[in-house]
Motif scaffolding. Structure first.
Motif, PDB file in Angstrom:
ATOM      1  N   ILE A  91     -13.928  -8.073   0.992  1.00 20.44           N
ATOM      2  CA  ILE A  91     -13.028  -7.246   0.190  1.00 20.44           C
ATOM      3  C   ILE A  91     -11.626  -7.434   0.760  1.00 20.44           C
ATOM      4  O   ILE A  91     -11.410  -7.188   1.941  1.00 20.44           O
ATOM      5  N   THR A  92     -10.702  -7.889  -0.064  1.00 20.62           N
ATOM      6  CA  THR A  92      -9.332  -8.080   0.397  1.00 20.62           C
ATOM      7  C   THR A  92      -8.382  -7.345  -0.535  1.00 20.62           C
ATOM      8  O   THR A  92      -8.721  -7.024  -1.669  1.00 20.62           O
ATOM      9  N   GLY A  93      -7.185  -7.103  -0.049  1.00 23.52           N
ATOM     10  CA  GLY A  93      -6.138  -6.493  -0.870  1.00 23.52           C
ATOM     11  C   GLY A  93      -6.447  -5.081  -1.314  1.00 23.52           C
ATOM     12  O   GLY A  93      -5.960  -4.653  -2.359  1.00 23.52           O
ATOM     13  N   LEU A  94      -7.227  -4.327  -0.551  1.00 27.60           N
ATOM     14  CA  LEU A  94      -7.580  -2.963  -0.943  1.00 27.60           C
ATOM     15  C   LEU A  94      -6.359  -2.065  -0.808  1.00 27.60           C
ATOM     16  O   LEU A  94      -5.749  -1.986   0.248  1.00 27.60           O
ATOM     17  N   ARG A  95      -6.006  -1.381  -1.902  1.00 25.79           N
ATOM     18  CA  ARG A  95      -4.876  -0.459  -1.883  1.00 25.79           C
ATOM     19  C   ARG A  95      -5.034   0.546  -3.016  1.00 25.79           C
ATOM     20  O   ARG A  95      -5.731   0.294  -3.991  1.00 25.79           O
ATOM     21  N   ILE A  96      -4.367   1.672  -2.859  1.00 27.83           N
ATOM     22  CA  ILE A  96      -4.354   2.695  -3.887  1.00 27.83           C
ATOM     23  C   ILE A  96      -2.893   2.979  -4.223  1.00 27.83           C
ATOM     24  O   ILE A  96      -2.055   3.047  -3.333  1.00 27.83           O
TER      25      ILE A  96
END
Length: 147
Positions: free
Chosen positions: A46-51
């Motif tokens: 999982i990459t680039g996880l952001r909210i």
């Protein structure tokens, strides 16, 4: 000379086995002639996880974005920080099959049937592929403010 025998040429000894790329996996055949099965041992990434936004009202909501390296079942566990403490209590769990590449989950007034009240939350995201390989857990924090 090889051992006690005479050497009759360059092709007398068996040919060396070529070294294959370990990431490519075995591609030979078994002793009965059938093709070998390559097992999947690589966990999904999982990459680039952001909210965005990380601070929002329940009515307007936010969007959780990520990228997956392979098709997997994504598990999103939302935990709420208790008042005046650092302990987290599980609020909701959402499981969803996701394809390879970019994906997103909308977080609004209700998530997995549970109404989000104002407060501090942590979303823990993991992925499990079809072979059962589990990614590491990633955490993103967010805050739900007044109505």
């Amino acid at each position: 000379m090889i051992g006690a025998r005479r050497d009759i040429g360059a092709y007398e000894a068996p040919a060396p086995v070529p070294v294959s790329d370990p990431a490519a996996g075995p591609s030979g055949s078994t002793s009965n002639g059938s093709a070998s099965v390559v097992s999947d041992t690589l966990a999904p990434a999982i990459t680039g996880l952001r909210i965005a936004p990380a601070r929002f009202t329940a009515r307007h909501g936010a969007r959780l974005r990520f990228k997956l390296s392979e098709p997997a079942t994504l598990t999103l566990t939302v935990k709420r920080r208790v008042a005046h403490g650092s302990r987290l209590t599980k609020v909701a769990t959402l499981r969803r099959a996701e394809a390879v590449g970019s994906g997103g989950i909308a977080i609004r007034r209700k998530l997995a049937g549970v109404k989000l009240r104002p407060g501090s939350y942590a979303a823990i995201v993991t992925a499990v592929d079809a072979a059962g390989n589990r990614s590491r857990s990633y955490t993103v924090k967010f805050r739900v403010v007044g109505r």
